[in-house]
Design an enzyme around this catalytic site. Structure first.
Site, PDB file in Angstrom:
ATOM      1  N   GLU A 196       0.820  -1.214  -0.111  1.00 35.92           N
ATOM      2  CA  GLU A 196       0.002  -0.007  -0.002  1.00 35.92           C
ATOM      3  C   GLU A 196       0.531   1.348   0.028  1.00 35.92           C
ATOM      4  OE1 GLU A 196      -3.323   0.343  -0.089  1.00 35.92           O
ATOM      5  OE2 GLU A 196      -3.558  -1.681  -0.577  1.00 35.92           O
TER       6      GLU A 196
ATOM      7  N   SER B 107     -48.943 -27.217  37.225  1.00 35.26           N
ATOM      8  CA  SER B 107     -48.258 -27.943  38.426  1.00 35.26           C
ATOM      9  C   SER B 107     -46.939 -27.631  38.787  1.00 35.26           C
ATOM     10  CB  SER B 107     -48.538 -29.552  38.122  1.00 35.26           C
ATOM     11  OG  SER B 107     -49.740 -29.775  37.781  1.00 35.26           O
TER      12      SER B 107
END
Length: 708
Positions: A149, A424
């Protein structure tokens, strides 16, 4: 120019980024004697992104020889200390850690593994990053970046006149902006300060700002900022910025563990993360990566042989993108809500905060698979939903949480938000309430299991029935609970009083309004699975009612540490709690959960089924020696599931027990409780007598030695 100078310095010298909060699973402290299977340890290493190698040479690698592991543990900053890279050698025998040594063969009292990263919370909804210092970046990544780069990075003053001239001539010939000659400094300016328009004015401004940046900051600061800012792809809706986060996303490991060919791929993708995607365009990505490696060889960073060897390697990315912003959405949702409820104790918007949780990553992954596979087996129509909450039986911390069928879907979190009738599963609280009134009620107390009708002042009637429609007549209290008999339970609730039942529910951590209708006795109370987990925490523990927390500590970027203080919502009567838990063991052994007991006869499991009217909800709450597990099944449209607690939710509980390493449940016997032969009046005898049962009882009088 003066304005640009002031603008650049003002924006660059402040806090450039807010690093998202990192949310971690429970830290694993390995100890000799610990209950652990080799399969679970390897799964944890895989979730951590450790790589299996014949000869581990770097942190994040391990070797497995059957039941023996050689682990090169990563450096990590824990709440209390920062540990360097280290070697852990351990052996597993009969489901326990039998030997624990360091790399020199010296015994270890404990060995700490870095925790699994669960996800990240970012103040920004559309970007994510993990900040890294220049000294933490592998040199081969920096070399590849500069050669590809900006080869003149350390010699130019922000712009490269040679590169500009070359690009300008190419653009003049093309009649349009076709080539760029941006230095790394210019790229940083473009990403950090400017938009992406391609005009001459923007290029001039970019060049001026790059010169200003170079004049005020050294090359190291600029390069470090670039490495943290550069765009490298998308994780869903969030942009991935910086090489550190990209390393985790593409390779599933920290930046420091990147190999040279992997660094080259990251650099190759800078020109276009989508265009060079290793998943969508693997050949194109490999071609560009190989070109970066060739560039390194051209300048002497690699020999020709080294280049060719690296070019022969595969891309090395994980099979699918590694989720960074939340692969466990139900868990992260619960944690985010807990953060908000902690009244500002943890400001997760502060940069770089580490949030440490109690979530067990292995248990969480297993729970997700159990729910997904279980629902596919029970319901081919895909209408059935589920939730699962797993808490530590001893300290109440949340170990796993599943919010629905699609465990990757960040939508309705049923574990927290599905308020459903508990049926329950409420019965044990009624029996606990009665047993607190010993010796009036003992496990041997006879109860009447016969039909009755209650008439309200407005003329409305309530007539409960047993699930099978049959009455049992006279039954002992413990059998009424283990067989989940509605008639006996409703009569017991009326005898002890609904206000007393409400009092017990409050003691057990339930805060929502409770309607004191007779139907409360049979579970006419809507709770979320997480609330049910809190409700049962006291019974599972034996005394302490533990809140359902998942966050245990946080560490801020400046070294400040926050720890959650151990807390309890209250205390239960330990003897009554023991008797209730003992009866829940009976329920699994030969009551409503007997098929579960037959499947795991040696684990002494305790549990309670729950089924609501028209089988709209299927519940099971159970615990082994380690975990309390709540499972719920139902439909979002509240239609019938066709499943009872035993045929639905209990099956998911059983599947979870099958995939976890469990020790037999051992209940702690309170000092006031002894086993004796009991008659129906609560009298305790030291020898077997006619029509008596061998049961635990709260001793209030001396045990009688002779039969009546």
């Amino acid at each position: 120019m003066l304005y640009l100078h002031a603008d650049v310095r003002k924006r660059f010298e402040g806090q450039r980024w807010t690093e998202p909060a990192s949310v971690y699973a429970r830290e694993h402290r390995l100890r000799e004697g610990e209950l652990l299977s080799a399969t679970d340890l390897e799964l944890e290493l895989q979730l951590l992104g450790y790589r299996l190698r014949e000869q581990p040479a770097r942190a994040g690698e391990y070797r497995r020889d059957d039941q023996q592991f050689y682990i090169r543990a990563r450096a990590f900053t824990f709440v209390d200390q920062k540990l360097p890279e280290r070697i852990v050698v351990l052996s597993i025998r009969d489901g326990r850690v039998s030997r624990l040594r360091d790399g020199n063969g010296e015994p270890l009292a404990e060995a700490r593994l870095d925790p699994v990263l669960l996800g990240r919370f970012s103040p920004s909804k559309d970007e994510d990053r993990e900040l890294v210092r220049l000294t933490e970046v592998p040199q081969h990544l920096i070399d590849a970046l500069l050669v590809a780069e900006d080869r003149q990075f350390y010699s130019h003053f922000g712009i490269s006149p040679t590169a500009i001239a070359r690009a300008a001539w190419a653009n003049i010939r093309a009649g349009q902006t076709e080539q760029g000659a941006s230095t790394i400094t210019q790229q940083l300016v473009k990403n950090y300060f400017l938009n992406s328009e391609r005009t001459w004015w923007r290029k001039i401004r970019e060049a001026l700002m790059a010169i200003i940046l170079e004049a005020n900051y050294d090359k190291g600061e600029i390069l470090e900022s670039y490495l943290n800012e550069i765009y490298l792809g998308q994780d869903g809706q969030r942009a991935i910025h910086g090489v550190a986060l990209a390393s985790r996303y593409y390779f599933g490991k920290p930046l420091q563990e990147l190999a040279e060919h992997e660094s080259a791929l990251l650099v190759a993708m800078l020109r276009g993360p989508s265009y060079y995607s290793p998943w969508r365009n693997s050949e194109r990505a490999k071609s560009r990566r190989d070109l970066v490696l060739k560039m390194r060889a051209d300048v002497g960073q690699l020999s020709s042989a080294e280049m060719q060897q690296l070019q022969r390697k595969p891309l090395g990315v994980v099979h699918t993108p590694r989720k960074l912003s939340g692969g466990m959405p139900a868990v992260l949702d619960a944690i985010k809500r807990e953060l908000k409820s902690d009244v500002g104790a943890i400001d997760f918007k502060r940069s770089g905060v580490q949030i440490f949780t109690s979530i067990d990553a292995v248990t969480q992954r297993k729970a997700e698979l159990v729910v997904s596979k279980g629902l596919n087996r029970l319901d081919e129509g895909k209408a059935l939903q589920a939730a699962m909450v797993i808490k530590d039986r001893r300290n109440g911390l949340v170990r796993a949480l599943v919010g629905g069928r699609d465990t990757d879907y960040a939508g309705f979190n049923r574990a927290l938000d599905a308020k459903r009738a508990v049926g329950s599963t409420l019965k044990p609280i009624i029996y606990y309430t009665a047993l607190k009134r010993s010796p009036l009620f003992t496990l041997a107390t006879p109860l009447q299991d016969s039909s009755f009708v209650m008439r309200a002042d407005d003329g409305k009637t309530w007539q409960p029935k047993n699930y099978d429609g049959q009455s049992r007549g006279i039954v002992s209290l413990h059998r009424a609970l283990s067989e989940s008999l509605n008639l006996a339970t409703a009569r017991l609730a009326m005898e002890v009083g609904l206000k007393q039942v409400e009092k017990s529910l409050r003691e057990m951590g339930i805060e929502r309004p409770i309607a004191l209708w007779p139907s409360l006795a049979l579970g006419a109370l809507e709770l979320s699975p997480l609330e049910v987990a809190t409700l049962y925490s006291g019974i599972a523990h034996g005394q302490q009612v533990m809140p359902s927390h998942a966050i245990v500590a946080a560490r801020f970027d400046d070294g400040e540490v926050w720890r959650r203080q151990t807390e309890s919502l209250g205390e239960l009567h330990p003897a009554s709690s023991f008797l209730t838990a003992y009866t829940l063991q009976e329920a699994v052994r030969d009551g409503t959960g007997k098929s579960l007991g037959a499947r795991y006869p040696s684990l002494n499991l305790a549990g309670k089924t729950g089924t609501t009217n028209d089988t709209r909800d299927s519940w099971f709450v159970g615990f082994d020696d380690e975990y309390l597990i709540v499972t719920w099944l139902g439909r979002d449209d509240n239609q019938s599931t066709g499943l009872t607690g035993a045929s639905g939710a209990m099956q998911l509980f059983a599947d979870m027990i099958a995939v976890k390493t469990s020790a037999p449940l051992s209940l702690r016997l309170p000092a006031s409780v002894r086993f004796a032969y009991l008659d129906g009046s609560g009298n305790a005898y030291g020898q077997a007598c006619e029509r008596m049962e061998w049961l635990p009882v709260i001793m209030t009088d001396e045990m009688r030695m002779e039969c009546p």
